[in-house]
Enzyme design. Sequence first.
Site, PDB file in Angstrom:
ATOM      1  N   PRO A 128       0.779  -1.240   0.000  1.00 26.41           N
ATOM      2  CA  PRO A 128       0.000   0.000   0.000  1.00 26.41           C
ATOM      3  C   PRO A 128       0.815   1.297   0.000  1.00 26.41           C
ATOM      4  O   PRO A 128       0.789   2.077   0.953  1.00 26.41           O
ATOM      5  CB  PRO A 128      -0.841  -0.132   1.276  1.00 26.41           C
ATOM      6  N   CYS A 129       1.474   1.563  -1.113  1.00 33.19           N
ATOM      7  CA  CYS A 129       2.233   2.804  -1.240  1.00 33.19           C
ATOM      8  C   CYS A 129       1.318   4.026  -1.225  1.00 33.19           C
ATOM      9  O   CYS A 129       1.760   5.130  -0.919  1.00 33.19           O
ATOM     10  CB  CYS A 129       3.113   2.773  -2.480  1.00 33.19           C
TER      11      CYS A 129
END
Length: 139
Positions: free
Chosen positions: A106-107
Amino acid sequence: MRLLSNGQQLYNLSFQETDGPEDPDQITEWTKTQLKEYYHGTRTSFNIPLLLDGSEFESNVWSALQEIPYSTTTSYKLIAQQIDHPKAMQAVGSANARNPIAVIVPCHRVIGHDGDLKGYAGGIERKKWLLMHENSLLT
């Protein structure tokens, strides 16, 4: 979204504007199912086997990304501190941009220390949507 697998591990999940060739297998189908659940609001974490191929620094950043809980955000500065490179905020941003597995790694949950969304390889509007979907962005 484009999903690429070697048949045992997912190695790429990226946004794309047009349809492309697909080579479905058990991993890509499993990923599609989990993504649908995520987008329908019934899944907050993923259990897909991943192949993340990057430098040691990138791998450290990507590991730190996977520790960010659903519905929360952190900053590039805090990730840099977490991986013991406190002055490497820009390098963290670069590694974040090279993350090969969007959403699952989850950047999108990494924002500027000042609360600014900054950039996102999938586009800032997608980042904003993902954060709003997770109720981690109120405006």
